[in-house]
Scaffold this active site. Structure first.
Site, PDB file in Angstrom:
ATOM      1  N   ASP A  14       0.848  -1.209   0.000  1.00  0.00           N
ATOM      2  CA  ASP A  14       0.000   0.000   0.000  1.00  0.00           C
ATOM      3  C   ASP A  14       0.871   1.243   0.000  1.00  0.00           C
ATOM      4  OD1 ASP A  14      -2.279   1.574   0.142  1.00  0.00           O
ATOM      5  OD2 ASP A  14      -3.129   0.563   1.869  1.00  0.00           O
ATOM      6  N   HIS A 205      -8.083  -0.782   8.884  1.00  0.00           N
ATOM      7  CA  HIS A 205      -7.096  -0.331   7.888  1.00  0.00           C
ATOM      8  C   HIS A 205      -7.394   1.144   7.617  1.00  0.00           C
ATOM      9  CE1 HIS A 205      -4.756  -1.082   3.987  1.00  0.00           C
ATOM     10  NE2 HIS A 205      -5.373   0.050   3.714  1.00  0.00           N
ATOM     11  N   HIS A 207      -6.369   4.994   6.717  1.00  0.00           N
ATOM     12  CA  HIS A 207      -5.447   5.978   6.135  1.00  0.00           C
ATOM     13  C   HIS A 207      -5.547   7.263   6.963  1.00  0.00           C
ATOM     14  CE1 HIS A 207      -4.006   3.958   2.401  1.00  0.00           C
ATOM     15  NE2 HIS A 207      -5.013   3.143   2.725  1.00  0.00           N
ATOM     16  N   CYS A 238      -3.510   5.732  -2.389  1.00  0.00           N
ATOM     17  CA  CYS A 238      -4.095   4.831  -3.382  1.00  0.00           C
ATOM     18  C   CYS A 238      -4.187   5.575  -4.703  1.00  0.00           C
ATOM     19  CB  CYS A 238      -5.485   4.371  -2.930  1.00  0.00           C
ATOM     20  SG  CYS A 238      -6.306   3.342  -4.155  1.00  0.00           S
ATOM     21  N   ASN A 247      -1.240   5.134   4.832  1.00  0.00           N
ATOM     22  CA  ASN A 247      -1.835   4.477   5.996  1.00  0.00           C
ATOM     23  C   ASN A 247      -1.328   5.148   7.255  1.00  0.00           C
ATOM     24  OD1 ASN A 247      -1.355   2.257   3.815  1.00  0.00           O
ATOM     25  ND2 ASN A 247      -3.035   1.567   5.104  1.00  0.00           N
TER      26      ASN A 247
HETATM   27  P1  HMG Z   1      -9.214  -5.151 -16.529  1.00  0.00           P
HETATM   28  O1  HMG Z   1      -8.514  -4.292 -17.535  1.00  0.00           O
HETATM   29  O2  HMG Z   1     -10.698  -5.028 -16.381  1.00  0.00           O
HETATM   30  O3  HMG Z   1      -8.825  -6.698 -16.718  1.00  0.00           O
HETATM   31  O4  HMG Z   1      -8.504  -4.893 -15.125  1.00  0.00           O
HETATM   32  P2  HMG Z   1      -9.129  -7.741 -17.836  1.00  0.00           P
HETATM   33  O5  HMG Z   1      -9.453  -9.031 -17.158  1.00  0.00           O
HETATM   34  O6  HMG Z   1     -10.099  -7.181 -18.862  1.00  0.00           O
HETATM   35  O7  HMG Z   1      -7.706  -7.902 -18.549  1.00  0.00           O
HETATM   36  C1  HMG Z   1      -7.072  -6.810 -19.212  1.00  0.00           C
HETATM   37  C2  HMG Z   1      -5.580  -7.087 -19.299  1.00  0.00           C
HETATM   38  O8  HMG Z   1      -5.014  -7.153 -17.975  1.00  0.00           O
HETATM   39  C3  HMG Z   1      -5.229  -8.419 -19.949  1.00  0.00           C
HETATM   40  O9  HMG Z   1      -3.946  -8.242 -20.559  1.00  0.00           O
HETATM   41  C4  HMG Z   1      -5.073  -9.335 -18.756  1.00  0.00           C
HETATM   42  O10 HMG Z   1      -4.246 -10.458 -19.043  1.00  0.00           O
HETATM   43  C5  HMG Z   1      -4.393  -8.433 -17.753  1.00  0.00           C
HETATM   44  P3  HMG Z   1      -3.808  -7.875 -22.115  1.00  0.00           P
HETATM   45  O11 HMG Z   1      -4.508  -8.995 -22.843  1.00  0.00           O
HETATM   46  O12 HMG Z   1      -4.472  -6.543 -22.303  1.00  0.00           O
HETATM   47  O13 HMG Z   1      -2.301  -7.830 -22.303  1.00  0.00           O
HETATM   48  N1  HMG Z   1      -4.637  -8.847 -16.365  1.00  0.00           N
HETATM   49  C6  HMG Z   1      -3.661  -8.974 -15.440  1.00  0.00           C
HETATM   50  N2  HMG Z   1      -2.332  -8.801 -15.501  1.00  0.00           N
HETATM   51  C7  HMG Z   1      -1.631  -9.027 -14.367  1.00  0.00           C
HETATM   52  N3  HMG Z   1      -2.193  -9.418 -13.191  1.00  0.00           N
HETATM   53  C8  HMG Z   1      -3.517  -9.602 -13.098  1.00  0.00           C
HETATM   54  C9  HMG Z   1      -4.303  -9.392 -14.263  1.00  0.00           C
HETATM   55  N4  HMG Z   1      -5.631  -9.490 -14.520  1.00  0.00           N
HETATM   56  C10 HMG Z   1      -5.819  -9.158 -15.802  1.00  0.00           C
HETATM   57  N5  HMG Z   1      -4.059  -9.977 -11.940  1.00  0.00           N
HETATM   58  C11 HMG Z   1      -7.838  -5.626 -12.934  1.00  0.00           C
HETATM   59  C12 HMG Z   1      -8.951  -5.575 -13.958  1.00  0.00           C
HETATM   60  C13 HMG Z   1      -8.433  -6.095 -11.624  1.00  0.00           C
HETATM   61  C14 HMG Z   1      -6.758  -6.589 -13.413  1.00  0.00           C
HETATM   62  C15 HMG Z   1      -7.231  -4.200 -12.819  1.00  0.00           C
HETATM   63  O14 HMG Z   1      -8.284  -3.293 -12.591  1.00  0.00           O
HETATM   64  C16 HMG Z   1      -6.232  -4.091 -11.696  1.00  0.00           C
HETATM   65  O15 HMG Z   1      -5.151  -4.677 -11.764  1.00  0.00           O
HETATM   66  N6  HMG Z   1      -6.569  -3.326 -10.633  1.00  0.00           N
HETATM   67  C17 HMG Z   1      -5.727  -3.215  -9.463  1.00  0.00           C
HETATM   68  C18 HMG Z   1      -5.847  -1.862  -8.860  1.00  0.00           C
HETATM   69  C19 HMG Z   1      -4.993  -1.793  -7.618  1.00  0.00           C
HETATM   70  O16 HMG Z   1      -4.045  -2.534  -7.436  1.00  0.00           O
HETATM   71  N7  HMG Z   1      -5.354  -0.842  -6.718  1.00  0.00           N
HETATM   72  C20 HMG Z   1      -4.637  -0.641  -5.512  1.00  0.00           C
HETATM   73  C21 HMG Z   1      -4.836  -1.737  -4.513  1.00  0.00           C
HETATM   74  S1  HMG Z   1      -6.400  -1.644  -3.640  1.00  0.00           S
HETATM   75  C22 HMG Z   1      -6.073  -0.527  -2.326  1.00  0.00           C
HETATM   76  O17 HMG Z   1      -5.047   0.082  -2.301  1.00  0.00           O
HETATM   77  C23 HMG Z   1      -7.072  -0.429  -1.207  1.00  0.00           C
HETATM   78  C24 HMG Z   1      -6.631  -1.188   0.048  1.00  0.00           C
HETATM   79  O18 HMG Z   1      -5.376  -0.724   0.512  1.00  0.00           O
HETATM   80  C25 HMG Z   1      -7.676  -0.981   1.169  1.00  0.00           C
HETATM   81  C26 HMG Z   1      -8.038   0.492   1.361  1.00  0.00           C
HETATM   82  O19 HMG Z   1      -7.155   1.307   1.672  1.00  0.00           O
HETATM   83  O20 HMG Z   1      -9.220   0.782   1.157  1.00  0.00           O
HETATM   84  C27 HMG Z   1      -6.523  -2.690  -0.230  1.00  0.00           C
HETATM   85 MG    MG Z   2      -5.071   1.075   1.736  1.00  0.00          MG
END
Ligand code: HMG
Ligand code: MG
Length: 300
Positions: A14, A205, A207, A238, A247
């Site tokens: 994070d 959790h 922030h 984020c 955080n």
């Molecule tokens: P999408 O574009 O809708 O995915 O993204 P898709 O299934 O349509 O696939 C598109 C492309 O992404 C494809 O590749 C897939 O293979 C690839 P292409 O054919 O275009 O070359 N792909 C991936 N590649 C690597 N790893 C994967 C993966 N899945 C698909 N797992 C997706 C949907 C969920 C993947 C995208 O939106 C994403 O990665 N989001 C992550 C966002 C993120 O990490 N945010 C920060 C973390 S959450 C947070 O911080 C909050 C938290 O701390 C709690 C709080 O504070 O509230 C937890």
């Molecule tokens: Mg967070």
């Protein structure tokens, strides 16, 4: 009441996911090594998310390959879908975290689907994890407020937490993603959530955008929570919550919790050194007030 608290250090994930500068894999691994040496037993190491969405986590496999060999330390990673889970498993992860949101707009911005679609997406992750003997933690973001929708009803956050627990999450971490909560709104959230998920399965959790996170940890402690997520030196933010800061600093809540008589197993001085080290690496002051105070008192 049980006074042992488990700290889930989320700095390497994070904290670093929002960095503008590229953080070398070696620096991430040294941070993890130092956190473990300070006594942190759970360190969220990286995220198996799309590198197009979060380029800072693109070295996830290298981070996993370089983790220290410490059987007593748990290194969970984020996995937003089955593709992420399979990559995490191949890289040796023994625990993953899925992440949903209590707000529809945030769900769309963060993982490109609705809340209901995200839950459906997690079903095969839970199934595959069960088959592989991998533990799954659940996150709910925007439990108090959303950067796009404003205040979120406690019942809405509680409902998503209950869905994750019903799917098999051993613990649900309640994310005040934009740090807007106060002890009053956090209490309302906890009351609604604890009616559906046992308190022993909830984590806070928080922030620190509004400077309320330590107060929110205290309110949650009084409510009975014994697991808190935090980030050394208060790193982070984020990418999908504009203006949100990191955080709550791990140093700050360790100081708070030790002051309350809780045990964390963490050596505060070693933690402060670790926070000072990563802050120097990133070229910025520490976000931990406790660290700044303790460093100022050191001789020399
Ligand atoms: P999408 O574009 O809708 O995915 O993204 P898709 O299934 O349509 O696939 C598109 C492309 O992404 C494809 O590749 C897939 O293979 C690839 P292409 O054919 O275009 O070359 N792909 C991936 N590649 C690597 N790893 C994967 C993966 N899945 C698909 N797992 C997706 C949907 C969920 C993947 C995208 O939106 C994403 O990665 N989001 C992550 C966002 C993120 O990490 N945010 C920060 C973390 S959450 C947070 O911080 C909050 C938290 O701390 C709690 C709080 O504070 O509230 C937890
Ligand atoms: Mg967070």
């Amino acid at each position: 009441m049980n006074d042992a608290v488990r700290i889930v250090e989320v700095g390497p994930r994070d904290g670093l996911q929002n960095e503008k500068q590229t953080v070398p894999t070696a620096v991430k691994l040294e941070l993890i090594r130092r956190l473990a040496a300070a006594g942190v037993k759970t360190i969220e190491a990286t995220a198996f998310v799309s590198p197009k969405w979060v380029p800072q986590m693109a070295d996830q496999a290298e981070v996993m390959a370089g983790l220290p060999d410490l059987p007593a330390v748990n290194f969970p990673v984020l996995a937003p879908n089955l593709k992420g889970f399979e990559a995490a498993l191949a890289a040796g992860a023994r625990e993953v975290a899925v992440f949903a949101a209590a707000s529809e707009s945030f769900s769309q911005k963060n993982i490109n689907c609705s809340i209901a679609e995200s839950i459906q997406r997690f079903v095969p992750v839970f199934d595959a994890a069960r088959a592989a003997g991998v533990r799954v933690r659940g996150y709910v973001s925007c439990v108090v407020a959303c950067p796009y929708e404003g205040a979120i009803a406690p019942a809405q956050a509680a409902a998503v937490a209950a869905e994750l627990q019903a799917l098999g999450a051993y613990e649900v971490s309640l994310g005040d993603t934009i740090g807007a909560g106060t002890p009053a709104t956090v209490n309302a959230l906890l009351e609604a959530t604890a009616a559906r998920v046992p308190v022993a399965q909830l984590a806070g959790h928080y922030h620190d955008t509004y400077g309320m996170a330590v107060a929110n940890v205290h309110a949650s402690w009084l409510f009975g929570l014994r697991v808190f997520d935090s980030s050394v030196a208060g790193l982070g933010g984020c990418p999908y919550a504009k203006g949100a800061t990191g955080n709550v600093a791990t140093e700050d809540i360790v100081y708070l919790l030790h002051g309350l008589g809780a045990t964390t197993g963490i050596d505060l001085d070693a933690l402060v050194d670790t926070g000072a080290w990563i802050s120097a690496q990133l070229g910025r002051p520490s976000g931990s007030r406790v660290a700044r105070a303790l460093l100022a008192r050191r001789p020399g």
